[in-house]
Design a protein around this motif. Structure first.
Motif, PDB file in Angstrom:
ATOM      1  N   TYR A 113       0.838  -1.200   0.000  1.00 39.45           N
ATOM      2  CA  TYR A 113       0.000   0.000   0.000  1.00 39.45           C
ATOM      3  C   TYR A 113       0.873   1.249   0.000  1.00 39.45           C
ATOM      4  O   TYR A 113       2.056   1.221   0.352  1.00 39.45           O
ATOM      5  N   THR A 114       0.265   2.359  -0.384  1.00 38.77           N
ATOM      6  CA  THR A 114       0.898   3.674  -0.306  1.00 38.77           C
ATOM      7  C   THR A 114      -0.050   4.611   0.420  1.00 38.77           C
ATOM      8  O   THR A 114      -1.225   4.735   0.040  1.00 38.77           O
ATOM      9  N   ASP A 115       0.440   5.262   1.470  1.00 35.04           N
ATOM     10  CA  ASP A 115      -0.366   6.229   2.225  1.00 35.04           C
ATOM     11  C   ASP A 115      -0.321   7.558   1.473  1.00 35.04           C
ATOM     12  O   ASP A 115       0.738   8.173   1.335  1.00 35.04           O
ATOM     13  N   ILE A 116      -1.459   8.011   0.965  1.00 38.47           N
ATOM     14  CA  ILE A 116      -1.511   9.268   0.202  1.00 38.47           C
ATOM     15  C   ILE A 116      -2.241  10.371   0.970  1.00 38.47           C
ATOM     16  O   ILE A 116      -2.590  11.404   0.402  1.00 38.47           O
ATOM     17  N   THR A 117      -2.453  10.176   2.264  1.00 37.63           N
ATOM     18  CA  THR A 117      -3.231  11.123   3.064  1.00 37.63           C
ATOM     19  C   THR A 117      -2.693  12.539   2.962  1.00 37.63           C
ATOM     20  O   THR A 117      -3.462  13.500   2.857  1.00 37.63           O
ATOM     21  N   ASN A 118      -1.374  12.686   3.004  1.00 35.94           N
ATOM     22  CA  ASN A 118      -0.771  14.021   3.024  1.00 35.94           C
ATOM     23  C   ASN A 118      -0.114  14.397   1.706  1.00 35.94           C
ATOM     24  O   ASN A 118       0.672  15.344   1.662  1.00 35.94           O
ATOM     25  N   ASP A 119      -0.451  13.665   0.664  1.00 32.52           N
ATOM     26  CA  ASP A 119       0.063  13.998  -0.661  1.00 32.52           C
ATOM     27  C   ASP A 119      -0.881  15.017  -1.303  1.00 32.52           C
ATOM     28  O   ASP A 119      -1.931  14.660  -1.837  1.00 32.52           O
TER      29      ASP A 119
END
Length: 410
Positions: A396-402
């Motif tokens: 997975y990739t966390d994109i919350t703060n992208d």
């Protein structure tokens, strides 16, 4: 406080009484208990136009009437509404230039406050074009341009906030926490109280105009800026306000993340029932930055405005949840086989909930990508969930703060 300026600010406060009584100065028990201090809110959100901007506009106009009959401003928000209200009061003509992109709610409120005295012209997609059109109109028609902050009469009018605080509290508070945009309000309050109290100046992180000016020794353009805190997102502090603020300690200027401000907006609405716009929440949100300096002190937070468009509430809630860590977004690499989704769902805890799920099966591929949003009650719930996710072989990739991805997919 300088005697001459103090007298002018007091005269402005007295003149304003024909429009509205002093806005309330209310002790807030919730905040006082949290920070171990005596915390008061100066409720500028309860003025007739739900912000302090009416003060400066009214004071500047009263000083040139009856010699001037046409007033002009360029604004997408509170300044426009203050000017419109004052035009209606004085019975003079106002021409208000607003960007074409201004929300209809703000256009309509300005029209209601100004009535038949005000003409609204929508010009330009960006404020620079709007301002240029307003200034060209003033040159061509001989009208009087009303600056939102870079004007001595406007600064005197905004200083009436300080006059009322001292009268209502019965003394000068130990500290005043002020939002800063163009600097009209903050410079007015500082000029009135002088060195009789401490100050905290609050800017949104995406528009640090005062901080950069103090570093450079002169106003500087900090473009591009983040316009989310629209009432305080100014690319360049006014020259006149800065002359009054240039001696301030840079350590007293704090910058707050736009998403964190959303947490305070939500809290004040849900806990206190107070509706604040982003700029109006700045001073309250800054309490956490000075908690170690205010214990046992009397502190006044200027809640500068409450012109909040409730269509923005979902965005504010979203940003608050992401900042506080109870909501995250991921790009999940999901095996394209029966049972894979069920295996993933079994990893969710009892307080976890899926709030976004987008997946399209790809033919001739072993894996597909899933955009997934997860809400939980406590931010610490994500740690065991992500550990289990990795142990189970999911990528997975966390994109919350992208922020780049957020503009397109969140």
């Amino acid at each position: 406080m300088a005697d001459d300026f103090a007298q002018k600010a007091q005269a402005a406060a007295e003149a304003l009484r024909v429009l509205f009584p002093a806005t309330p100065l209310l002790r807030n028990e919730h905040l006082s208990e949290r920070f171990g201090a005596d915390i008061w809110l100066k409720r500028e959100d309860l003025s007739p136009v739900r912000s302090y901007k009416l003060r400066g506009a009214f004071n500047a106009m009263r000083k040139v009437i009856p010699g001037q009959g046409v007033f002009v401003c360029a604004s997408a928000g509170n300044h426009a509404q203050g000017v419109a209200f004052a035009c209606s009061h004085f019975g003079v003509r106002g021409v208000i230039f607003m960007p074409v992109t201004t929300p209809q709610q703000k256009v309509q409120k300005t029209r209601i406050f100004g009535g038949d005295n005000v003409e609204i012209r929508l010009v330009g997609d960006y404020f620079d074009a709007t301002l240029a059109a307003a200034q060209n109109f003033c040159r061509d028609e001989g009208a009087h341009f009303l600056s939102p902050f870079d004007d001595e009469d406007v600064i005197e009018g905004q200083a009436s906030v300080a006059v009322e605080i001292a009268e209502q509290l019965g003394r000068v508070p130990d500290r005043v926490i002020l939002p800063v945009g163009g600097g009209g309000l903050s410079s007015g309050v500082v000029s009135y109280f002088g060195d009789t109290c401490d100050y905290t100046f609050v800017e949104p992180a995406g528009a640090p105009s005062l901080a950069r000016a103090l570093e450079a020794g002169a106003p500087v353009d900090v473009s591009p800026i983040d316009n989310f805190v629209d009432g305080a997102a100014v690319a360049k502090i006014g020259a006149r306000p800065f002359e009054r603020l240039r001696g301030m300690n840079p350590a007293d200027v704090v910058h707050l993340p736009e998403d964190r401000i959303c947490v305070t907006i939500n809290e004040m609405l849900n806990v206190e029932g107070i509706v604040l716009e982003p700029a109006g929440a700045l001073s309250i949100d800054a309490l956490g930055e000075v908690a170690d300096q205010i214990a046992g002190k009397t502190v006044v937070c200027v809640a500068s405005g409450g012109n909040f468009d409730f269509e923005r509430l979902p965005e504010v809630k979203e940003r608050a949840q992401r900042y506080s860590g109870v909501k995250k977004y991921f790009i999940l690499r999901l095996p394209q086989r029966p049972g894979a989704l069920k295996e993933f769902l079994m990893l969710l805890g009892p307080e976890d909930d899926i709030c976004r799920f987008e997946y399209l099966k790809k033919s001739a591929r072993n894996f597909g990508s899933v955009l997934i949003g997860i809400e939980t009650r406590r931010p610490e719930n994500f740690k065991p969930f992500l550990e289990q996710l990795g142990q189970s072989g999911f990528t997975y990739t966390d994109i919350t703060n992208d922020e780049t991805l957020a503009q397109f997919v969140l």
